[in-house]
Design an enzyme around this catalytic site. Structure first.
Site, PDB file in Angstrom:
ATOM      1  N   HIS A   1       4.451 -16.739   6.906  1.00  0.00           N
ATOM      2  CA  HIS A   1       5.439 -15.663   7.021  1.00  0.00           C
ATOM      3  C   HIS A   1       6.161 -15.578   8.358  1.00  0.00           C
ATOM      4  O   HIS A   1       7.179 -14.902   8.467  1.00  0.00           O
ATOM      5  CB  HIS A   1       4.752 -14.325   6.747  1.00  0.00           C
ATOM      6  CG  HIS A   1       5.554 -13.395   5.906  1.00  0.00           C
ATOM      7  ND1 HIS A   1       6.926 -13.299   5.974  1.00  0.00           N
ATOM      8  CD2 HIS A   1       5.182 -12.501   4.953  1.00  0.00           C
ATOM      9  CE1 HIS A   1       7.353 -12.388   5.120  1.00  0.00           C
ATOM     10  NE2 HIS A   1       6.320 -11.903   4.487  1.00  0.00           N
TER      11      HIS A   1
ATOM     12  N   TYR B   1       3.795   1.687   2.906  1.00  0.00           N
ATOM     13  CA  TYR B   1       4.802   0.752   3.439  1.00  0.00           C
ATOM     14  C   TYR B   1       5.500   0.081   2.263  1.00  0.00           C
ATOM     15  O   TYR B   1       4.848  -0.419   1.358  1.00  0.00           O
ATOM     16  CB  TYR B   1       4.077  -0.299   4.281  1.00  0.00           C
ATOM     17  CG  TYR B   1       4.932  -1.366   4.939  1.00  0.00           C
ATOM     18  CD1 TYR B   1       5.143  -1.358   6.313  1.00  0.00           C
ATOM     19  CD2 TYR B   1       5.494  -2.411   4.209  1.00  0.00           C
ATOM     20  CE1 TYR B   1       5.891  -2.353   6.941  1.00  0.00           C
ATOM     21  CE2 TYR B   1       6.251  -3.399   4.823  1.00  0.00           C
ATOM     22  CZ  TYR B   1       6.442  -3.368   6.181  1.00  0.00           C
ATOM     23  OH  TYR B   1       7.186  -4.360   6.786  1.00  0.00           O
TER      24      TYR B   1
ATOM     25  N   SER C   1       8.519  -2.845   1.836  1.00  0.00           N
ATOM     26  CA  SER C   1       9.370  -3.784   2.566  1.00  0.00           C
ATOM     27  C   SER C   1      10.814  -3.698   2.071  1.00  0.00           C
ATOM     28  O   SER C   1      11.067  -3.602   0.871  1.00  0.00           O
ATOM     29  CB  SER C   1       8.828  -5.199   2.350  1.00  0.00           C
ATOM     30  OG  SER C   1       9.660  -6.143   2.969  1.00  0.00           O
TER      31      SER C   1
END
Length: 661
Positions: free
Chosen positions: A375, A489, A491
Site C-alpha cells: 500500500h 474510518y 476511505s
C-alpha cells in the site's frame, strides 16, 4: 463543481514521484504489433497531469469544527468540554503557527500536495509487518467462459494482459483516468482530438468545461518493476523500469523468465504458456526454509535479515526479485468458498507471496484470481484501473484459448530457478518469521454475508445514499453487539487533485448515534415515519461528509500534516494530540472501505487495530455484500448477524413495516 466532484469521488472511493512519470520509457510509437497494446488513446496518458488542481489545505477553524463534530458521538459531556478547550487553545496558539507554516511550505512546493510526502513517510516508517496491517486484496470474478478458468490458461491470459497494460501505459497510449459527468460531450473522439492539442498546462481546464474530471495518475509508474525494500527505520520504494522478466512463485520456489524481448515486444503468449506449464510441472517439494516468510516480518527485523542475505552472496538474486515486472503466484489448492478465498488472497500460508512487491497476481488451482498489493506506493484507484483493464482484456481478447498448445521451446533454458544461499542465522530468521506468521494468522477470523432483499436501486428510489445506509448498518450492528458508538474510518480518494491520496469520512455522527439507538433500543417508541426521517437525516449528513472529504475538506489529513510538521521541526507536541480523545478517534475500531466494479468478486483487508473490524463492502443494484475480518476477542459472525438484522430493520421501516425487536 463541488457537486460534480462529489459524484466523481463516490464512484472512486474504494487503502514520491520522480521527475518523469516513467523513467526510461519509450516515446509514443507510430505503429505497433498485433496484441501489444490494450488501447491506442488519442489523448496521451499523462496529458492532464501538469494542470490538475492542487489539493487544498482546509481553513484551521473548519478543521477544528469538523473534528469536534466527529468527537461529539464518541464522548460524554465532560470529555467533550475538555476536548473543546484543547481545540480552542490549539486554534489560537501552536496550531495557528503550524498551519501558517504548512500553507507557506505548500506554496513553495506547487509540484505536489501537502499530504504526499508525510503520507509516504507514514507508510514507509511503519515498522509493523505489511501483511494484515497494510496490504489488501481484490479478487476477480471468474472468466464468463468457464473453460477459460483453467489455471494455466487464465494465468497466461492475465499475464499477457498485464504486460499489455504495462506497454500501453509506458507508451502513453492508455486512456487518461477521467471521470465523465457528461460522456456524450467529453468521452468522444471529437473532443479527444481537440483536447490533445491543448497544452498540458491548460488541459484540465479544457476538460472541466465539458464536465470531465481528469484524475491524478502519478502513482501508476510504481505499478510495475517495483518493490518496497526493508531498511532500518524507513523503507524505500525501488523501481527498475528496464527489467523485462516476470517473477513466478510456486510452492515457495522462485522462477524468472522474460515476458518482454530485448526490443520491448511481448514474448509470444504460447511461449509464456509453455514456461508457466514447465513451472507447474516442477515436482520439487516445498523448501525447508521458504524465503517468502521474511517479507511478513517486522520491517526492522526484515531489514537486518536482508542485509545478511546480501552479504551472503544473494544480492544479484534479490535484484531479480525486486526488479521483476510483477509477481505471479501459482497456488496448488482450489478455493472452497469465499471465506477460504479471503484468507488465501489476504495472507495465504506465507510461503508463496512476496508481500513487498507492488502487487502479487495470484492464481489458485481452480483459476480463481486476485491482486494482493502493497500500500505504500499507491491507493486503490490505480490498482482498480489496472484490475479492470486486465479483467476486460483477458476475458474479451484472450491471448490464448483452452485449445492452444504451448510453444515448442526449451523452457529449461528460458526459465531460471532462483536459488538463495542461506546460513544458519538466515534459517533461524525464517523459522522465527514462520512461527510469528502462523501464530498471527490463527487469531484472524473472516466471514461474509450477502443481503439479498435489495441494494442500490431500492435505496435510491427512497432518496437515500446506498453508502450511507451501509455505514448506518455498521453503526447499528456495533451498538447492538457491544452497546457503544466507536471511532469509524471510511476511505475516500482525493485523486481529483495533484498527488492526492485519501481523506477520511467519519461515518459515526450524532445522527447515526440517534438513529441507531432508536432502531436498536426503542423501535416501538418511534413511528415508521420518524424512523424514516432519521435515516434521511443520516443520509444527508453522510453525503455532506463524503463531499467534504472528496474535496480535500476533511479534518484527518490536515491534523496529521500539522502533527508531522511539529515533529519535523522539533516542536513540542501540542496538547490536542495528547488528549485521550484524539487517541480514541484515531483508534479506528470500524475500518471500512468500498469499491464497485463488474470485475470484482470481493475484496478484503484486516482490522487496523487489535480490537477492531476490517469491513470491505459493496452495494450492488439488488444486493449488499459485506466481507468482515477481526482478531481474537471480536466475534465476526455475530457482528455480521447484527449487520443483517440492522439492514432487515431499515428495509422494513422503508417498506412501512413495524420493526421486530
Amino acid at each position: 463543481m463541488v457537486l460534480r466532484l462529489h459524484r466523481l469521488l463516490l464512484l472512486l472511493r474504494a487503502r514520491p514521484c520522480g521527475p518523469a512519470p516513467f523513467p526510461g520509457a519509450p516515446g509514443r510509437p507510430l505503429s505497433s504489433g498485433p496484441g501489444e497494446y490494450l488501447q491506442h488513446s488519442i489523448v496521451p496518458t499523462m496529458h492532464y497531469q501538469d494542470s490538475l488542481p492542487r489539493l487544498p489545505i482546509p481553513k484551521l477553524e473548519n478543521t477544528m469544527r469538523r473534528y469536534l463534530s466527529a468527537q461529539k458521538p464518541l464522548l460524554d459531556d465532560s470529555q467533550f468540554r475538555k476536548t473543546e478547550q484543547f481545540c480552542k487553545s490549539f486554534e489560537n496558539g501552536t496550531g495557528k503557527e503550524l498551519h501558517e507554516q504548512l500553507v507557506a511550505q505548500d506554496k513553495q512546493n506547487k509540484h505536489t500536495s501537502y499530504i504526499s510526502g508525510p503520507w509516504f513517510d507514514m507508510y514507509l516508517t511503519a515498522r509493523d509487518s505489511v501483511v494484515l496491517n497494510f496490504n489488501p486484496f481484490m479478487a476477480f470474478n471468474p472468466d464468463p467462459k468457464s473453460e477459460y478458468n483453467d489455471q494455466l490458461t487464465r494465468a497466461t491470459n492475465m499475464t499477457v494482459s498485464a504486460v499489455r497494460f504495462l506497454k500501453t501505459l509506458r507508451a502513453g497510449l492508455l486512456e487518461p483516468e477521467v471521470f465523465h459527468l457528461n460522456p456524450d460531450k467529453s468521452d468522444t473522439n471529437a473532443f479527444k482530438r481537440l483536447i490533445r492539442f491543448v497544452p498540458s498546462s491548460l488541459s484540465w481546464y479544457g476538460a472541466y468545461l465539458v464536465s470531465a474530471y481528469p484524475l491524478d495518475m502519478s502513482q501508476y509508474f510504481r505499478l510495475f518493476n517495483s518493490t518496497r525494500l526493508p531498511k532500518p527505520s524507513r523503507d524505500e520504494l525501488f523501481t527498475d523500469a528496464k527489467a523485462r522478466h516476470l517473477l513466478v512463485l510456486r510452492k515457495g520456489h522462485f522462477y524468472v523468465f522474460d515476458v518482454l524481448d530485448k526490443d520491448g515486444n511481448i514474448v509470444s503468449p504460447l511461449e509464456i504458456q509453455a514456461h508457466l506449464k514447465y513451472i507447474l510441472e516442477d515436482s520439487s517439494p516445498l523448501p525447508e526454509f521458504p524465503l517468502a516468510y521474511l517479507t511478513s516480518e517486522n520491517r526492522d527485523v526484515w531489514a537486518e535479515l536482508r542485509q545478511k542475505l546480501v552479504h551472503g552472496g544473494n544480492e544479484e538474486t534479490l535484484r531479480k526479485v525486486d526488479s521483476a515486472v510483477f509477481c505471479l503466484c501459482l497456488d496448488d489448492l482450489p478455493m472452497k468458498d469465499l471465506v477460504h478465498l479471503s484468507h488465501t488472497m489476504l495472507h495465504g500460508d506465507g510461503t508463496n507471496r512476496w508481500f513487498d512487491k507492488s502487487f502479487n497476481l495470484i492464481l489458485a488451482k481452480d483459476g480463481t484470481a486476485a491482486v494482493h498489493f502493497e500500500h505504500a506506493w499507491g491507493d486503490g484507484v490505480a490498482v482498480l484501473r489496472f484490475f479492470n483493464e486486465v479483467f476486460k482484456d483477458s476475458t474479451q481478447t484472450p491471448a490464448i484459448t483452452p485449445q492452444s498448445r504451448p510453444a515448442t521451446t526449451d523452457s529449461s533454458a528460458a526459465v531460471q530457478k532462483l536459488n538463495f544461499k542461506l546460513n544458519d542465522a538466515l534459517k533461524a530468521g525464517i523459522a522465527t518469521a514462520k512461527e510469528k506468521f502462523d501464530a498471527t494468522m490463527k487469531t484472524l477470523t473472516i466471514d461474509y454475508i450477502q443481503f439479498l432483499r435489495g441494494g442500490k436501486e431500492f435505496l435510491k428510489k427512497q432518496k437515500l445514499s446506498p453508502d450511507a445506509v451501509a455505514q448506518l448498518a455498521f453503526q447499528m450492528a456495533f451498538l447492538r453487539q457491544y452497546g457503544q458508538t466507536v471511532a469509524t474510518y471510511e476511505s475516500c480518494s482525493t485523486a481529483a487533485f495533484k498527488h492526492g491520496r485519501t481523506e477520511t469520512v467519519r461515518p459515526a455522527s450524532i445522527f447515526t448515534k440517534r438513529c441507531s439507538e432508536a432502531f436498536v433500543r426503542e423501535p416501538s417508541k418511534h413511528s415508521v415515519g420518524e424512523l424514516q426521517h432519521m435515516m434521511a437525516e443520516c443520509s444527508k449528513y453522510h453525503g455532506q461528509l463524503t463531499k467534504e472529504a472528496a474535496m480535500g475538506q476533511g479534518f484527518d489529513r490536515h491534523l496529521f500534516a500539522l502533527r508531522y510538521l511539529a515533529a519535523a521541526n522539533g516542536i513540542t507536541l501540542p496538547e490536542l494530540y495528547l488528549d485521550p480523545a484524539y487517541g480514541q478517534i484515531n483508534h479506528n475500531i470500524l475500518s471500512t472501505s468500498t469499491l464497485n466494479s463488474p470485475a470484482v468478486n470481493l475484496g478484503g483487508f484486516a482490522p487496523v487495530v487489535p480490537d477492531g473490524f476490517g469491513i470491505a463492502y459493496v452495494v450492488h443494484d439488488s444486493w449488499i455484500g459485506c466481507n468482515v475480518s477481526s482478531y481474537s476477542g471480536r466475534n465476526t459472525r455475530e457482528f455480521l448477524q447484527c449487520v443483517q438484522k440492522s439492514l432487515e430493520d431499515m428495509f422494513d421501516a422503508l417498506e412501512g413495516k413495524t420493526i421486530k425487536t
